[in-house]
Design a protein around this motif. Structure first.
Motif, PDB file in Angstrom:
ATOM      1  N   THR A 149      -4.000   0.524  -2.728  1.00  0.00           N
ATOM      2  CA  THR A 149      -3.689  -0.446  -1.989  1.00  0.00           C
ATOM      3  C   THR A 149      -3.784  -1.922  -3.061  1.00  0.00           C
ATOM      4  N   CYS A 195       1.121  -1.029  -0.035  1.00  0.00           N
ATOM      5  CA  CYS A 195       0.023  -0.057  -0.187  1.00  0.00           C
ATOM      6  C   CYS A 195       0.946   1.317   0.035  1.00  0.00           C
ATOM      7  N   ARG A 244      -6.354  -5.833   0.045  1.00  0.00           N
ATOM      8  CA  ARG A 244      -7.649  -4.826   0.473  1.00  0.00           C
ATOM      9  C   ARG A 244      -8.462  -5.317   1.587  1.00  0.00           C
ATOM     10  N   VAL A 273      -3.944   7.247  -2.652  1.00  0.00           N
ATOM     11  CA  VAL A 273      -3.453   6.216  -2.134  1.00  0.00           C
ATOM     12  C   VAL A 273      -3.891   4.968  -3.004  1.00  0.00           C
ATOM     13  N   THR A 287      -2.062   3.869   6.583  1.00  0.00           N
ATOM     14  CA  THR A 287      -1.139   4.702   5.555  1.00  0.00           C
ATOM     15  C   THR A 287      -1.586   6.174   5.632  1.00  0.00           C
ATOM     16  N   LEU A 330      -5.234  -1.313   5.806  1.00  0.00           N
ATOM     17  CA  LEU A 330      -3.787  -0.817   5.446  1.00  0.00           C
ATOM     18  C   LEU A 330      -3.767   0.403   4.944  1.00  0.00           C
ATOM     19  N   ALA A 331      -4.635   1.027   4.028  1.00  0.00           N
ATOM     20  CA  ALA A 331      -4.965   2.286   3.273  1.00  0.00           C
ATOM     21  C   ALA A 331      -5.391   3.217   4.213  1.00  0.00           C
TER      22      ALA A 331
END
Length: 239
Positions: free
Chosen positions: A177, A158, A182, A175, A190, A186-187
């Motif tokens: 990923t 990501c 997904r 952004v 981040t 994580l997105a």
């Protein structure tokens, strides 16, 4: 609710008291600072009326009067009669002042860190696996002003990047990923890490997405961003 950086930018050409209270009604405002590719802009803040910002040389062509209040059909008719088109609205999201306070106290999540030119090989591998359409739409680049990534077993899965937007201290972010990773948050992690660093550096994180991009809207919500307005601009001559 929002930082003065946000409100001062978007309402620089109009007093807040002059923004119509009625949703769907917009005040016509002349702004001599508009660039050629943004010589007509429409801003509709959440829960209130909006503004139509027009460059001076375009005012007569559109048939607008300074300070007039117009609704959506009147705007559409004027834009069409002037042989212009709008590009298609985006949502504008920002962190509320309360959420910014929370961001500043968060530590880096495990596996998330800032990226640099030393990560060029990892980033190239990430780009090769990312859907090409998303690379163009999200505009995530390693040479942007600020870049963060999330890793799973030393693999970059990501990435999110920011660049100062339009010569301001607003920092526009994107952004991506990789599809197999997904749904893990994580997105969200981040974006929040990237945004916390941007705030530390004196910039205001800005997140934009098209109205029908439901995945991006869901990410904005999960990351703690708040919708500020919808924003549209005149389509460029090349579009």
């Amino acid at each position: 609710m929002f930082s003065s950086i946000v409100t001062d930018h978007w309402f620089r050409a109009v007093e807040l008291s002059d923004v119509p209270a009625s949703v769907g009604t917009r005040r016509v405002v002349v702004d001599s600072t508009l660039s050629q590719n943004r010589r007509l802009m429409v801003l509709d803040p959440v829960g209130t009326g909006g503004i139509v910002l027009v460059a001076p040389d375009l005012l007569r062509r559109l048939g607008f009067e300074v300070g007039a209040e117009i609704d959506a059909p009147a705007l559409a008719s004027a834009v069409s009669a002037a042989d212009l088109e709008l590009n298609g609205a985006d949502h504008l999201y920002y962190f509320s002042t309360a959420e910014q306070t929370a961001l500043r106290t968060e530590g880096l999540p495990t596996g998330v860190r800032e990226l640099s030119e030393d990560d060029a090989e990892l980033f190239a591998a990430f780009q090769s696996e990312a859907p090409s359409g998303e690379l163009d739409e999200a505009f995530v680049e390693l040479d942007h002003w600020l870049v963060f990534g999330a890793f799973v077993e030393d693999r970059l899965v990501c990435a999110a990047s920011m660049y100062p937007w339009g010569g301001t201290t607003l920092a526009d972010l994107g952004v991506i990923t990789l599809p197999p990773f997904r749904g893990r948050g994580l997105a969200r992690q981040t974006v929040r890490a990237l945004s916390a660093r941007a705030l530390e550096l004196g910039h205001e994180p800005q997140y934009r997405c098209q109205l029908d991009n439901h995945a991006s809207v869901a990410l904005a919500d999960s990351a703690g961003l708040t919708r500020f307005a919808t924003w549209d601009v005149v389509a460029s001559d090349e579009d």
